[in-house]
Scaffold this motif. Structure first.
Motif, mmCIF file in Angstrom:
data_model
loop_
_atom_site.group_PDB
_atom_site.id
_atom_site.type_symbol
_atom_site.label_atom_id
_atom_site.label_comp_id
_atom_site.label_asym_id
_atom_site.label_seq_id
_atom_site.Cartn_x
_atom_site.Cartn_y
_atom_site.Cartn_z
ATOM 1 N N TYR A 1 0.810 -1.147 -0.091
ATOM 2 C CA TYR A 1 0.055 -0.217 0.093
ATOM 3 C C TYR A 1 0.961 1.219 -0.023
ATOM 4 O O TYR A 1 1.966 1.403 0.627
ATOM 5 C CB TYR A 1 -0.964 0.178 1.113
ATOM 6 C CG TYR A 1 -1.705 -1.269 1.383
ATOM 7 C CD1 TYR A 1 -2.702 -1.265 0.545
ATOM 8 C CD2 TYR A 1 -1.377 -2.488 2.236
ATOM 9 C CE1 TYR A 1 -3.845 -2.381 0.749
ATOM 10 C CE2 TYR A 1 -2.057 -3.523 2.175
ATOM 11 C CZ TYR A 1 -3.250 -3.586 1.465
ATOM 12 O OH TYR A 1 -4.160 -4.561 1.308
ATOM 13 N N MET B 1 1.580 4.264 1.630
ATOM 14 C CA MET B 1 1.127 4.703 2.975
ATOM 15 C C MET B 1 1.102 6.313 2.719
ATOM 16 O O MET B 1 0.623 6.906 3.924
ATOM 17 C CB MET B 1 1.871 4.145 4.050
ATOM 18 C CG MET B 1 2.201 2.753 4.107
ATOM 19 S SD MET B 1 0.767 2.097 4.672
ATOM 20 C CE MET B 1 1.109 0.337 4.915
ATOM 21 N N ALA C 1 -5.817 6.113 3.236
ATOM 22 C CA ALA C 1 -6.974 5.093 2.694
ATOM 23 C C ALA C 1 -8.465 5.776 2.974
ATOM 24 O O ALA C 1 -9.232 5.311 3.459
ATOM 25 C CB ALA C 1 -6.946 3.930 3.754
ATOM 26 N N GLN C 2 -8.662 7.136 2.154
ATOM 27 C CA GLN C 2 -9.968 7.598 2.265
ATOM 28 C C GLN C 2 -10.875 6.727 1.911
ATOM 29 O O GLN C 2 -12.021 6.751 2.338
ATOM 30 C CB GLN C 2 -10.066 8.917 1.518
ATOM 31 C CG GLN C 2 -8.765 9.853 1.753
ATOM 32 C CD GLN C 2 -9.062 10.397 3.008
ATOM 33 O OE1 GLN C 2 -9.920 10.221 3.908
ATOM 34 N NE2 GLN C 2 -8.036 11.489 3.106
ATOM 35 N N VAL D 1 -11.146 3.339 1.734
ATOM 36 C CA VAL D 1 -11.151 1.961 1.829
ATOM 37 C C VAL D 1 -12.541 1.205 1.916
ATOM 38 O O VAL D 1 -13.346 1.645 2.764
ATOM 39 C CB VAL D 1 -10.309 1.496 3.055
ATOM 40 C CG1 VAL D 1 -10.312 -0.089 3.326
ATOM 41 C CG2 VAL D 1 -8.720 1.785 2.857
ATOM 42 N N PHE E 1 -14.209 -1.822 3.098
ATOM 43 C CA PHE E 1 -13.910 -2.996 3.852
ATOM 44 C C PHE E 1 -14.730 -4.238 3.344
ATOM 45 O O PHE E 1 -14.456 -5.304 3.725
ATOM 46 C CB PHE E 1 -14.156 -2.968 5.553
ATOM 47 C CG PHE E 1 -12.962 -1.914 5.877
ATOM 48 C CD1 PHE E 1 -11.601 -2.423 5.536
ATOM 49 C CD2 PHE E 1 -12.975 -0.855 6.674
ATOM 50 C CE1 PHE E 1 -10.523 -1.770 6.094
ATOM 51 C CE2 PHE E 1 -12.017 -0.294 7.208
ATOM 52 C CZ PHE E 1 -10.765 -0.706 6.732
ATOM 53 N N GLU F 1 -10.075 -4.733 -1.822
ATOM 54 C CA GLU F 1 -9.422 -4.682 -0.495
ATOM 55 C C GLU F 1 -9.658 -5.722 0.502
ATOM 56 O O GLU F 1 -9.665 -5.741 1.681
ATOM 57 C CB GLU F 1 -9.593 -3.460 0.043
ATOM 58 C CG GLU F 1 -9.110 -2.174 -0.570
ATOM 59 C CD GLU F 1 -7.750 -1.913 -0.760
ATOM 60 O OE1 GLU F 1 -7.015 -2.984 -0.181
ATOM 61 O OE2 GLU F 1 -7.458 -1.023 -0.969
ATOM 62 N N LEU G 1 -7.569 -6.550 3.665
ATOM 63 C CA LEU G 1 -7.823 -5.679 5.010
ATOM 64 C C LEU G 1 -9.147 -6.023 5.539
ATOM 65 O O LEU G 1 -9.246 -5.411 6.874
ATOM 66 C CB LEU G 1 -8.125 -4.239 4.472
ATOM 67 C CG LEU G 1 -6.704 -3.635 3.616
ATOM 68 C CD1 LEU G 1 -7.054 -2.329 3.428
ATOM 69 C CD2 LEU G 1 -5.405 -3.866 4.670
ATOM 70 N N ASP H 1 -0.888 3.465 9.074
ATOM 71 C CA ASP H 1 -2.320 3.756 8.634
ATOM 72 C C ASP H 1 -3.300 3.000 9.185
ATOM 73 O O ASP H 1 -3.806 1.959 9.127
ATOM 74 C CB ASP H 1 -2.156 3.510 7.007
ATOM 75 C CG ASP H 1 -3.496 4.069 6.441
ATOM 76 O OD1 ASP H 1 -4.402 4.261 7.243
ATOM 77 O OD2 ASP H 1 -3.192 4.138 5.233
ATOM 78 N N LYS I 1 -6.382 3.792 9.667
ATOM 79 C CA LYS I 1 -7.511 3.656 9.077
ATOM 80 C C LYS I 1 -7.671 2.355 8.025
ATOM 81 O O LYS I 1 -8.464 1.503 8.076
ATOM 82 C CB LYS I 1 -8.180 4.819 8.109
ATOM 83 C CG LYS I 1 -9.396 4.828 7.468
ATOM 84 C CD LYS I 1 -9.690 5.971 6.701
ATOM 85 C CE LYS I 1 -10.861 6.016 5.810
ATOM 86 N NZ LYS I 1 -12.150 5.628 6.671
ATOM 87 N N ARG I 2 -6.440 2.358 7.474
ATOM 88 C CA ARG I 2 -6.414 1.103 6.449
ATOM 89 C C ARG I 2 -6.337 -0.208 7.234
ATOM 90 O O ARG I 2 -6.752 -1.257 6.908
ATOM 91 C CB ARG I 2 -5.357 0.969 5.443
ATOM 92 C CG ARG I 2 -5.077 0.425 4.450
ATOM 93 C CD ARG I 2 -3.933 0.770 3.734
ATOM 94 N NE ARG I 2 -4.317 1.376 2.458
ATOM 95 C CZ ARG I 2 -3.830 2.441 2.098
ATOM 96 N NH1 ARG I 2 -2.637 3.368 2.864
ATOM 97 N NH2 ARG I 2 -4.085 3.220 1.132
ATOM 98 N N GLU J 1 -0.695 -4.731 10.240
ATOM 99 C CA GLU J 1 0.149 -4.096 9.063
ATOM 100 C C GLU J 1 1.488 -5.146 8.793
ATOM 101 O O GLU J 1 1.800 -5.469 8.082
ATOM 102 C CB GLU J 1 0.352 -2.889 9.298
ATOM 103 C CG GLU J 1 1.191 -2.258 8.123
ATOM 104 C CD GLU J 1 1.578 -0.566 8.408
ATOM 105 O OE1 GLU J 1 0.557 -0.149 8.745
ATOM 106 O OE2 GLU J 1 2.482 -0.112 7.952
#
Ligand code: NAD
Length: 384
Positions: free
Chosen positions: A203, A205, A209-210, A212, A214, A219, A222, A263, A265-266, A272
């Motif tokens: 990713y 970084m 990750a505006q 993403v 889920f 993705e 994630l 990150d 949010k991601r 990670e």
């Protein structure tokens, strides 16, 4: 190391002969068909690939040069992919399924085996459905997202009298067969210490990750439900595997630590990066790292009278390595073709698959992975 994406690794694997190595015993699946002593001369298993993403392309490519199986069917939820694959691989309409009508495959005598390349969290459902339809199964690694799911998959395949394999391609790769020999035969004495790392900087970084999603396909790695976890499930499993097959032992205890999160949010649902340490009955220990925040691809084993190491080690290669006596240098092979022929030649012979690629092996890895996550979450030494 260059920033090499997963896709470019998939595209980089190659068929052909590299330099300088001699393999002393040629496994039966590497013997050309017209020289094969096997009774099933000329017969091939018909394979349907289920889930047509990146790795499915690698499997389809491998199936173009296999001797003991061929690409005969597909299972996909996307109409445009069905059309594209149908044309590209000449797949008959009657061998094309979607996720809803997949169970009808029970009536298709032209499919013998389903190769599952779906997200990890879907392996269980499709393995059980394929088994109930009487088809042999190869499911990608990690076998599932929990030990309990692995047990249910093993039971379903046993109940249906079909074989279950996990896509452990490195068990058919000559460089890895060599490090397994070096370790298990104690060529340099008892291995005492292992370092293994596999990471892909996946990713960017610097870009938050505006967007993403889920629940979205792109993705899924994630998404905890679909992946079962972060890079430990996807990449770290290779460090676990290599440590286990080099030592020929099972870890009895693990400690683990989650790494830095660049990150939040991601990586709201999965890690990670993670580091872990496995302790083996002989007293050997393995120190391992995996991440989607940095690149790493390395294996090192220190034994009483020497050492051996690979880098690249655990990706698609080509692998390079050395021992304290010299180079490790084996031909480059198509890992997917070799793995598929290895598995399918055994199924065609109606023999049980070697233990190290079966569902039981997948269950062992998932049991270790569950212990590693528990160790990282609790900070405790977890006894397996
Ligand atoms: P991918 O995202 O490229 O492909 C996944 C496929 O599943 C896509 O075609 C997608 O459309 C489909 N899909 C169906 N339902 C979905 C859903 N609800 N969410 C997301 N996708 C859905 O992934 P990939 O890299 O091909 O990985 C697939 C499997 O293969 C994973 O289990 C992975 O661990 C494994 N893999 C193994 C290797 C190896 O070297 N053995 C390498 C890469 C991936």
């Amino acid at each position: 190391m260059k920033n090499i994406s997963r896709r470019s690794f998939v595209n980089k694997f190659s068929i052909g002969v590299g330099s300088a190595a001699v393999i002393s015993t040629i496994p039966s699946f590497m013997v050309p068909l017209n020289e094969s002593p096997l009774l099933y001369y000329g017969k091939k298993l018909n394979v349907a690939i289920c889930g047509l993403g990146n790795y499915a392309e690698a499997i389809a490519n491998g199936l173009q040069s296999t001797q003991y199986c061929s690409l005969s069917g597909i299972v996909t939820g996307t109409l445009s992919k069905a059309q594209a694959w149908k044309t590209k691989y000449n797949i008959p309409e009657k061998n094309i399924y979607n996720y809803t009508n997949f169970d009808d495959i029970i009536n298709n005598k032209n499919i013998d085996l389903v190769y599952i390349t779906l997200p990890n969290g879907m392996h269980k459902e499709f393995t059980i459905r394929a088994a109930k339809a009487g088809k042999h199964v190869i499911t990608e690694k990690p076998m599932a997202t929990s030990p309990q799911d692995c047990r249910e998959m093993i039971k379903a395949c046993n109940d249906a009298s079909v074989q279950l394999a996990v896509g452990y391609r490195l068990h058919y790769e000559p460089t890895h067969l060599e490090i397994k020999r070096l370790g298990q035969d104690k060529v340099f004495g008892q291995v005492r210490y292992i370092e293994a790392a596999l990471g892909y900087k996946t990713y960017d970084m610097t870009k938050p990750a505006q967007s993403v999603d889920f629940s979205g396909h792109a993705e899924w790695r994630l998404n905890q439900k679909l992946s079962g976890g972060g890079p430990l499930m996807d990449l770290g499993i290779y460090c676990i595997q290599a440590s286990r097959y080099v030592l020929g032992e099972e870890p009895v205890a693990v400690t683990a630590q989650f790494g830095h999160v660049n990150d939040a949010k991601r990586f709201a649902q999965v890690e990670e990066s993670i580091s872990w340490q496995m302790h083996f009955p002989s007293g050997a220990m393995a120190s391992c790292n995996t991440s989607v925040g940095f690149n790493a691809d390395r294996f090192y084993a220190s034994a009483d009278e020497g050492s051996f190491e690979l880098s690249p080690a655990l990706s698609f290669g080509p692998f390079k390595g050395k021992t304290s006596n010299g180079e490790i240098n084996f031909p480059v092979i198509n890992q997917q073709q070799t793995q598929l022929d290895g598995i399918c030649s055994v199924i065609l012979e109606n023999k049980p698959l070697p233990k190290h690629i079966t569902g039981e092996e997948g269950l062992k890895d998932l049991t270790i992975i569950a212990a590693i996550y528990e160790a990282a979450q609790t900070g405790h030494n977890i006894i397996i």
